[in-house]
Scaffold this active site. Structure first.
Site, PDB file in Angstrom:
ATOM      1  N   ASP A 137      11.912 -21.017 -15.849  1.00  0.00           N
ATOM      2  CA  ASP A 137      12.208 -22.365 -16.328  1.00  0.00           C
ATOM      3  C   ASP A 137      13.237 -22.923 -17.158  1.00  0.00           C
ATOM      4  O   ASP A 137      13.079 -23.699 -18.042  1.00  0.00           O
ATOM      5  CB  ASP A 137      10.678 -23.103 -16.618  1.00  0.00           C
ATOM      6  CG  ASP A 137       9.452 -23.140 -15.642  1.00  0.00           C
ATOM      7  OD1 ASP A 137       9.883 -22.414 -14.480  1.00  0.00           O
ATOM      8  OD2 ASP A 137       8.411 -23.573 -15.779  1.00  0.00           O
ATOM      9  N   ASP A 178       9.964 -25.247 -12.096  1.00  0.00           N
ATOM     10  CA  ASP A 178       8.727 -26.036 -12.333  1.00  0.00           C
ATOM     11  C   ASP A 178       9.298 -27.174 -11.565  1.00  0.00           C
ATOM     12  O   ASP A 178      10.235 -27.742 -11.482  1.00  0.00           O
ATOM     13  CB  ASP A 178       8.679 -26.440 -13.907  1.00  0.00           C
ATOM     14  CG  ASP A 178       7.338 -26.782 -14.143  1.00  0.00           C
ATOM     15  OD1 ASP A 178       6.380 -26.149 -13.757  1.00  0.00           O
ATOM     16  OD2 ASP A 178       6.936 -27.666 -14.901  1.00  0.00           O
ATOM     17  N   HIS A 206       7.409 -30.490  -9.533  1.00  0.00           N
ATOM     18  CA  HIS A 206       6.484 -31.411  -9.390  1.00  0.00           C
ATOM     19  C   HIS A 206       6.735 -32.405  -8.465  1.00  0.00           C
ATOM     20  O   HIS A 206       7.767 -33.060  -8.759  1.00  0.00           O
ATOM     21  CB  HIS A 206       5.868 -31.862 -10.826  1.00  0.00           C
ATOM     22  CG  HIS A 206       5.394 -30.949 -11.749  1.00  0.00           C
ATOM     23  ND1 HIS A 206       4.414 -29.918 -11.449  1.00  0.00           N
ATOM     24  CD2 HIS A 206       5.901 -30.458 -12.958  1.00  0.00           C
ATOM     25  CE1 HIS A 206       4.391 -29.240 -12.457  1.00  0.00           C
ATOM     26  NE2 HIS A 206       5.163 -29.304 -13.648  1.00  0.00           N
ATOM     27  N   HIS A 260       2.105 -36.138 -10.451  1.00  0.00           N
ATOM     28  CA  HIS A 260       1.574 -34.879 -10.412  1.00  0.00           C
ATOM     29  C   HIS A 260       0.225 -35.233 -11.386  1.00  0.00           C
ATOM     30  O   HIS A 260       0.311 -35.943 -12.215  1.00  0.00           O
ATOM     31  CB  HIS A 260       2.129 -33.869 -11.015  1.00  0.00           C
ATOM     32  CG  HIS A 260       1.775 -32.412 -10.816  1.00  0.00           C
ATOM     33  ND1 HIS A 260       1.106 -31.517 -11.822  1.00  0.00           N
ATOM     34  CD2 HIS A 260       1.662 -31.643  -9.670  1.00  0.00           C
ATOM     35  CE1 HIS A 260       0.697 -30.675 -11.470  1.00  0.00           C
ATOM     36  NE2 HIS A 260       0.986 -30.471 -10.148  1.00  0.00           N
ATOM     37  N   HIS A 291       7.436 -34.505 -15.862  1.00  0.00           N
ATOM     38  CA  HIS A 291       8.738 -33.786 -16.113  1.00  0.00           C
ATOM     39  C   HIS A 291       9.002 -33.152 -14.848  1.00  0.00           C
ATOM     40  O   HIS A 291       8.314 -32.672 -14.047  1.00  0.00           O
ATOM     41  CB  HIS A 291       8.544 -32.842 -17.332  1.00  0.00           C
ATOM     42  CG  HIS A 291       7.414 -31.909 -16.897  1.00  0.00           C
ATOM     43  ND1 HIS A 291       6.029 -32.198 -17.047  1.00  0.00           N
ATOM     44  CD2 HIS A 291       7.556 -30.505 -16.435  1.00  0.00           C
ATOM     45  CE1 HIS A 291       5.311 -31.341 -16.652  1.00  0.00           C
ATOM     46  NE2 HIS A 291       5.968 -30.317 -16.401  1.00  0.00           N
ATOM     47  N   LYS A 309       7.141 -23.795  -8.325  1.00  0.00           N
ATOM     48  CA  LYS A 309       5.974 -23.806  -8.646  1.00  0.00           C
ATOM     49  C   LYS A 309       5.485 -25.251  -9.365  1.00  0.00           C
ATOM     50  O   LYS A 309       6.392 -25.734  -9.663  1.00  0.00           O
ATOM     51  CB  LYS A 309       5.600 -22.819  -9.769  1.00  0.00           C
ATOM     52  CG  LYS A 309       6.360 -22.754 -10.875  1.00  0.00           C
ATOM     53  CD  LYS A 309       6.199 -21.650 -11.988  1.00  0.00           C
ATOM     54  CE  LYS A 309       6.907 -21.917 -13.281  1.00  0.00           C
ATOM     55  NZ  LYS A 309       6.541 -23.032 -13.864  1.00  0.00           N
ATOM     56  N   CYS A 344       4.593 -21.147 -19.648  1.00  0.00           N
ATOM     57  CA  CYS A 344       4.888 -20.751 -18.410  1.00  0.00           C
ATOM     58  C   CYS A 344       5.367 -19.086 -18.470  1.00  0.00           C
ATOM     59  O   CYS A 344       5.095 -18.262 -17.752  1.00  0.00           O
ATOM     60  CB  CYS A 344       6.081 -21.470 -17.432  1.00  0.00           C
ATOM     61  SG  CYS A 344       5.349 -22.938 -17.098  1.00  0.00           S
TER      62      CYS A 344
HETATM   63  C1  VGL Z   1       5.885 -25.980 -18.793  1.00  0.00           C
HETATM   64  C2  VGL Z   1       4.196 -27.311 -19.386  1.00  0.00           C
HETATM   65  C3  VGL Z   1       4.276 -27.819 -18.113  1.00  0.00           C
HETATM   66  C4  VGL Z   1       6.523 -24.610 -18.982  1.00  0.00           C
HETATM   67  C5  VGL Z   1       5.746 -26.427 -17.378  1.00  0.00           C
HETATM   68  O1  VGL Z   1       7.496 -24.235 -18.356  1.00  0.00           O
HETATM   69  O2  VGL Z   1       6.086 -23.669 -19.918  1.00  0.00           O
HETATM   70  N1  VGL Z   1       4.972 -26.162 -19.423  1.00  0.00           N
HETATM   71  N2  VGL Z   1       4.978 -27.361 -17.142  1.00  0.00           N
HETATM   72 ZN    ZN Z   2       5.232 -28.439 -15.452  1.00  0.00          ZN
END
Ligand code: VGL
Ligand code: ZN
Length: 209
Positions: free
Chosen positions: A13, A51, A53, A57, A86, A111, A156
């Protein structure tokens, strides 16, 4: 340490959304980009995660009237931290940082695209059941060791490392190539959970990268 055909680096990410100025900024998130670029040069097998979404979401606080970011709510699959909106598909927030420089990366795992289920891990959605296909991909390619870096350490990165162990891989988190969010003690808990699961924790210097 030498890395070869049976090793993979999973870069988690490294998107604008998690950088300072993004919608879910991780303190110091941008600092890891050059570190990850340097480490990646030692790996022929690199997997990126993204990430990704849909708008609305269920992990977004804005989807739940009366809730605010970082509240924790029960969902069908367990407690869920609510986040600011986000990394919405197709937005700048969801793009990889432009300085990420690993053009030989072989796979991008997206994801978090199921509207009602979050997905921190690169292996499974947060229901712990819905697979992304990554474990099979790595197995089919005879990869036994995975090295994990990126954002965020306590979400993550940790969930990816834990699921990697549960799937039978040797897993090492490269700690200086990660940064954490730390919601309600999540960072200490993540490191404790990873240690208990047999995830190794090393600096890039200790690994010689
Ligand atoms: C993440 C919170 C929500 C991450 C992703 O990449 O750690 N944290 N979505
Ligand atoms: Zn996320």
């Amino acid at each position: 340490m030498k890395f070869g055909a049976h090793d993979a680096l999973i870069v988690v990410d490294l998107q604008y959304g998690f950088m300072p100025g993004g919608h879910l900024p991780v303190p110091g998130g941008d600092e890891v980009v050059p570190i990850v670029n340097r480490i990646a040069r030692q790996f022929e097998n690199v997997v990126l995660t993204q990430d990704w979404h849909p708008a609305g979401h269920w992990s977004f606080a804005s989807t739940h009237p009366g809730r605010k970011p970082y509240d924790i709510v029960p969902m069908a699959y367990g407690d869920q931290v609510l986040w600011p909106d986000h990394c919405v598909q197709g937005t700048h927030d969801a793009e990889f940082h432009a300085d990420l420089d690993i053009p030989w990366a072989q796979l991008i795992i997206r994801k978090g695209y199921h509207i009602a289920v979050d997905s921190y891990s690169a292996f499974h959605a947060a229901d712990r059941k819905t697979p992304t296909g990554l474990a099979s991909y790595l197995r089919e390619r005879s990869i036994g060791r995975v090295f994990v870096c990126g954002l965020a350490t306590d979400f993550c990165v940790a969930w990816t490392a834990l699921d990697g162990r549960a799937a039978g891989f040797d897993v090492t988190v490269i700690e200086d190539a990660c940064r954490g969010i730390d919601v309600a003690g999540s960072l200490d808990k993540a490191w404790a959970d990873m240690a208990a699961a047999g995830v190794e924790r090393h600096s890039s210097a200790a690994l010689g990268v």
